[in-house]
Design a protein around this motif. Structure first.
Motif, mmCIF file in Angstrom:
data_model
loop_
_atom_site.group_PDB
_atom_site.id
_atom_site.type_symbol
_atom_site.label_atom_id
_atom_site.label_comp_id
_atom_site.label_asym_id
_atom_site.label_seq_id
_atom_site.Cartn_x
_atom_site.Cartn_y
_atom_site.Cartn_z
ATOM 1 N N GLY A 100 0.801 -1.216 0.000
ATOM 2 C CA GLY A 100 0.000 0.000 0.000
ATOM 3 C C GLY A 100 0.831 1.263 0.000
ATOM 4 O O GLY A 100 0.459 2.271 -0.617
ATOM 5 N N GLN A 106 2.350 1.825 -3.487
ATOM 6 C CA GLN A 106 1.325 2.235 -4.450
ATOM 7 C C GLN A 106 1.032 3.737 -4.381
ATOM 8 O O GLN A 106 0.461 4.298 -5.312
ATOM 9 N N ASN A 107 1.420 4.376 -3.288
ATOM 10 C CA ASN A 107 1.276 5.819 -3.185
ATOM 11 C C ASN A 107 2.352 6.570 -3.964
ATOM 12 O O ASN A 107 2.260 7.785 -4.151
ATOM 13 N N THR A 136 1.070 0.605 -10.409
ATOM 14 C CA THR A 136 0.967 -0.796 -9.968
ATOM 15 C C THR A 136 1.993 -1.663 -10.693
ATOM 16 O O THR A 136 2.634 -2.534 -10.075
ATOM 17 N N ASP A 168 -6.664 -1.193 -6.143
ATOM 18 C CA ASP A 168 -7.416 0.067 -6.132
ATOM 19 C C ASP A 168 -8.049 0.455 -4.804
ATOM 20 O O ASP A 168 -8.603 1.545 -4.676
ATOM 21 N N ILE A 209 -8.467 2.002 -1.287
ATOM 22 C CA ILE A 209 -7.797 3.039 -0.501
ATOM 23 C C ILE A 209 -8.300 2.956 0.941
ATOM 24 O O ILE A 209 -9.507 2.870 1.183
ATOM 25 N N TYR A 210 -7.386 2.961 1.905
ATOM 26 C CA TYR A 210 -7.784 2.815 3.302
ATOM 27 C C TYR A 210 -6.753 3.479 4.212
ATOM 28 O O TYR A 210 -5.642 3.799 3.780
ATOM 29 N N ASN A 228 -2.658 6.922 4.954
ATOM 30 C CA ASN A 228 -3.531 6.440 3.880
ATOM 31 C C ASN A 228 -2.712 5.612 2.890
ATOM 32 O O ASN A 228 -1.713 6.097 2.348
ATOM 33 N N LYS A 246 -2.814 2.525 -0.426
ATOM 34 C CA LYS A 246 -3.617 2.135 -1.584
ATOM 35 C C LYS A 246 -3.289 0.706 -1.988
ATOM 36 O O LYS A 246 -2.146 0.398 -2.325
ATOM 37 N N GLY A 247 -4.298 -0.164 -1.972
ATOM 38 C CA GLY A 247 -4.098 -1.538 -2.402
ATOM 39 C C GLY A 247 -4.367 -2.538 -1.304
ATOM 40 O O GLY A 247 -3.845 -2.416 -0.188
ATOM 41 N N GLN A 248 -5.184 -3.530 -1.605
ATOM 42 C CA GLN A 248 -5.529 -4.578 -0.647
ATOM 43 C C GLN A 248 -4.895 -5.895 -1.067
ATOM 44 O O GLN A 248 -5.031 -6.321 -2.213
#
Length: 417
Positions: A334, A337-338, A342, A377, A379-380, A400, A402-404
């Motif tokens: 994650g 990815q910021n 990808t 995709d 975001i958390y 924050n 990005k990516g699970q």
């Protein structure tokens, strides 16, 4: 293990199916078929996940699990479970346990603890006995036991002649010598990057010069010995320049960067949060930008989480006395990815294996199923509920991302969240 992955987008630039959304049939741990649509008459387990993407299994060149001796920080068993749930199928284990991993028996012990696991664990042997920096450890014996490199984790080799001898000796059996980039007499008792923030905050400074002097010294020794060197977790713009010049001279050198050194600058230290106390220290924005550029042009060979669990008793204390380290497996994907696309993130998480003598498995029919599964995709905000490690010392808390990550398939096993 048999399974059918449905509607997965393959992210593997070396695969003929790169960027295609396909079904993947896995039988007895190998990829038997890849096609737009595959029937399931044998009623194998079907894996259907939202916006599913699949890549080669991810690799981390620097993790610490504590065991033996520091099981309160982390165990090998839970560490491997954390790696799997974080998307990694291969991890290189540092020797910073108690006792230090510095013999044939120690390497054998670590490998036995990871037997029959979904994640492949590759131990590093200490470069010197007990990582004391005085006498070389049993390098050849450890190589025969399965050690993939030799490194005194975050302990600089102050004696240049000892490093010279290590490079010469290890070259006889293609051994990879690692050298932590810090000149201890320059870094002194510094706990933060020597710059404006360390002065403002009253923290002892660890200057970029300490790293760069050591990198320059080791590169001179490498050129003299014609050995094989890996410099883990560089952190300064000048270090990137030095290694770029060494590679232009065709020296046999590789290097890595810790993900947190790409993301954070020493500005975050104003909170005195000890989760940001890492080694090498967080540097400046200029350094972050140079490190990112070094990854883009190939000067830096790989990223690492530099996952280092530290128990709360050694972190929830004054900044000067807290131990160095942050966990990073759970946040690695994650956080990257910021910064990158990808495609680039997957490239960074899958390259570096061959440097440690580890086989990579392209996603193609007939290949071993060594796969990471993820949704790029989502975001958390990263919080303690996302931490699987026994220790919770993450620099990425409340960040924050990005990516699970869904999990991995490897070694004829499936591990999904």
């Amino acid at each position: 293990m048999n399974a059918l992955i449905k509607s997965a987008t393959i992210v593997d630039s070396k695969s003929d199916f790169h960027n295609e959304t396909v079904d993947i049939l896995i039988e007895k741990g190998r990829i038997s078929k890849i096609s737009k649509r595959i029937a399931n008459p044998n009623k194998y387990r079907e894996i259907k996940l939202e916006n599913l993407h699949v890549s080669q299994g991810w690799f981390d060149s620097s993790v610490s699990f504590g065991e033996p001796g520091y099981e309160e920080r982390e165990t090998i068993s839970n560490g491997l479970k954390t790696a799997a749930k974080s998307g990694f199928t291969s991890a290189v284990l540092n020797a910073n346990s108690n006792p230090v991993i510095d013999s044939y028996a120690d390497i054998t012990f670590v490998k036995s603890k990871a037997t029959d696991n979904v994640v492949n664990l590759y131990p590093i042997g200490a470069l010197t006995r007990s990582s004391s920096g005085k006498d070389l450890a049993e390098l050849y014996d450890m190589k025969n036991a399965g050690a993939v490199a030799f490194y005194d984790y975050q302990q600089p080799i102050s004696n240049p002649n000892l490093m010279k001898i290590a490079l010469q000796y290890a070259s006889n059996f293609d051994g990879l010598v690692c050298s932590f980039p810090q000149e201890s007499k320059i870094s002194g008792l510094g706990v933060a990057n020597e710059h404006i923030n360390s002065t403002k905050l009253g923290l002892k400074g660890n200057p970029a010069l300490a790293e760069e002097l050591q990198v320059a010294r080791d590169l001179f020794l490498l050129e003299y010995t014609e050995g094989k060197l890996h410099i883990p977790t560089i952190s300064t713009a000048k270090s990137v320049e030095l290694i770029r010049a060494a590679k232009a001279k065709k020296l046999n050198v590789s290097c890595s960067v810790a993900i947190h050194n790409l993301v954070f600058t020493d500005d975050v230290l104003q909170s005195f949060d000890t989760n940001f106390k890492v080694l090498p220290p967080l540097r400046t924005q200029k350094d972050c930008e140079a490190l990112i550029e070094g990854l883009k042009d190939g000067t830096i060979d790989m990223v690492t989480s530099d996952h280092n669990p530290i128990d709360i008793e050694d972190k929830k204390i004054e900044f000067d006395f807290a131990k160095y380290g942050t966990i990073g497996l759970e946040s690695a994907f994650g956080a990257l990815q910021n910064i990158f696309t990808t495609k680039k993130v997957i490239a960074l998480l899958t390259q570096g294996k061959t440097r440690f003598g580890i086989e990579a498995h392209t996603i193609t029919e007939g290949a071993k199923a060594d796969l990471s599964l993820f949704n790029p995709d989502v975001i958390y905000t990263f919080n303690t509920s996302h931490i699987l490690s026994k220790s919770k010392n993450s620099a990425f808390l409340n960040t924050n991302l990005k990516g699970q990550v869904y999990g991995v398939i490897s070694n004829n096993k499936i591990s999904l969240k």
